[in-house]
Scaffold this active site. Sequence first.
Site, PDB file in Angstrom:
ATOM      1  N   LYS A 174      81.922  41.639  62.452  1.00 52.43           N
ATOM      2  CA  LYS A 174      82.333  40.810  63.579  1.00 52.43           C
ATOM      3  C   LYS A 174      81.345  40.961  64.734  1.00 52.43           C
ATOM      4  O   LYS A 174      81.669  41.380  65.845  1.00 52.43           O
ATOM      5  CB  LYS A 174      83.757  41.167  64.018  1.00 52.43           C
ATOM      6  CG  LYS A 174      84.807  40.896  62.969  1.00 52.43           C
ATOM      7  CD  LYS A 174      84.694  39.495  62.376  1.00 52.43           C
ATOM      8  CE  LYS A 174      85.008  38.401  63.385  1.00 52.43           C
ATOM      9  NZ  LYS A 174      84.808  37.048  62.791  1.00 52.43           N
ATOM     10  N   GLU A 232      84.364  29.929  67.343  1.00 53.10           N
ATOM     11  CA  GLU A 232      83.014  29.491  67.727  1.00 53.10           C
ATOM     12  C   GLU A 232      83.042  28.177  68.490  1.00 53.10           C
ATOM     13  O   GLU A 232      82.360  28.010  69.508  1.00 53.10           O
ATOM     14  CB  GLU A 232      82.155  29.327  66.472  1.00 53.10           C
ATOM     15  CG  GLU A 232      81.790  30.628  65.785  1.00 53.10           C
ATOM     16  CD  GLU A 232      81.180  30.413  64.411  1.00 53.10           C
ATOM     17  OE1 GLU A 232      80.655  31.381  63.842  1.00 53.10           O
ATOM     18  OE2 GLU A 232      81.225  29.271  63.896  1.00 53.10           O
ATOM     19  N   GLY A 242      73.893  39.819  63.546  1.00 49.75           N
ATOM     20  CA  GLY A 242      73.143  40.793  62.763  1.00 49.75           C
ATOM     21  C   GLY A 242      72.352  41.777  63.594  1.00 49.75           C
ATOM     22  O   GLY A 242      72.219  42.953  63.230  1.00 49.75           O
ATOM     23  N   ASP A 280      87.221  31.779  62.341  1.00 52.32           N
ATOM     24  CA  ASP A 280      85.825  31.921  62.773  1.00 52.32           C
ATOM     25  C   ASP A 280      85.293  30.595  63.322  1.00 52.32           C
ATOM     26  O   ASP A 280      84.702  30.552  64.403  1.00 52.32           O
ATOM     27  CB  ASP A 280      84.970  32.392  61.596  1.00 52.32           C
ATOM     28  CG  ASP A 280      83.529  32.683  62.006  1.00 52.32           C
ATOM     29  OD1 ASP A 280      83.297  33.729  62.628  1.00 52.32           O
ATOM     30  OD2 ASP A 280      82.650  31.863  61.695  1.00 52.32           O
ATOM     31  N   GLY A 311      67.680  36.586  57.449  1.00 54.03           N
ATOM     32  CA  GLY A 311      67.839  36.135  58.827  1.00 54.03           C
ATOM     33  C   GLY A 311      68.571  37.178  59.642  1.00 54.03           C
ATOM     34  O   GLY A 311      68.428  38.384  59.424  1.00 54.03           O
ATOM     35  N   SER A 312      69.402  36.719  60.579  1.00 54.12           N
ATOM     36  CA  SER A 312      70.117  37.627  61.474  1.00 54.12           C
ATOM     37  C   SER A 312      70.939  38.653  60.701  1.00 54.12           C
ATOM     38  O   SER A 312      70.784  39.863  60.886  1.00 54.12           O
ATOM     39  CB  SER A 312      71.020  36.825  62.416  1.00 54.12           C
ATOM     40  OG  SER A 312      71.822  37.688  63.194  1.00 54.12           O
TER      41      SER A 312
END
Length: 338
Positions: free
Chosen positions: A130, A194, A133, A190, A25-26
Amino acid sequence: MKVYYDKDADLSLIKGKQITIVGYGSQGHAHAQNLKDSGCKVTVGLRKSGASWKKAEAAGLDVREVAEAVSSADIVMILLPDENIPAVYYNDVEPNIKQGATLAFAHGFNVHYNQVVPRDDLDVIMVAPKGPGHTVRSEYLKGGGVPSLIAVHQDRSGKAKDIALSYAAANGGTKGGVIETNFREETETDLFGEQAVLCGGAVELVKMGFETLTEAGYAPEMAYFECLHELKLIVDLMYEGGIANMNYSISNNAEYGEYVTGPEVINEQSREAMRAALKRIQTGEYAKMFIQEGRTNYPSMTARRRLNAAHPIEQVGSQLRDMMPWIKKNKLVDQSKN
């Protein structure tokens, strides 16, 4: 605080090992391609029927089913959605990963909340860029790198930190700078960032600003530009040089309004909500909520996505972005490739 750079990492450590990236994925596509371009031996582990198989093959990567890919690996980096990791770990990784290998994550969620309890013989590390992707890949291609965090949960070999630094270097992280942390701190900060600021807080602030203006009779196009489009300009200034840099660059009128109105909108009630969010994260209550959401096939997330897609800010935003072709030309996300 010590920051590690290229000179502090031994890239040869990782070049001499077989690496399997589980997921594409990312983060998965970025790590796999960056490590391959750094001269590492990389295999991608995926479900044969998954949508990412052909994408990984098209990128020139060796792709195998997860159990097979893991069995020959010295380092296994799991880059799947948090809610999918436990089943894949227990079904495909743990029975096949070699004795004494290194198990790696880019987020501490599953280890911290006891959803994955790694075998005792494994080194267990985290290498967490940080940034998304797509940025990890694009910065690597420019010759730079996204700053990263590393952490060690189990150090059976005595070299787990060195391996984490070597992996970070191959992924471009030591060009941006690497900071050492631990699984608990990375996970809890994290999740909080978010939820309270970056995603949850910012999205609701933007939507409420838009709704306040349109409910008062202002044109939705004006509301979109003022409450969403220009947010990037402000964030870019803060990203470049902090809050003072942003205030230096805006008008005196805008800066004075910041001091007058900002604390009224984001106030002590907001701070209490942030504290409550942090407590949910620290106690594991949020993790339990999220895990249950996944086990019931995401009913709340599905409904929220549907409501967000129907929100007027998304409708008018789509039309206005068509007027700005440079946005699509420079887009970070290409869903056909990752």
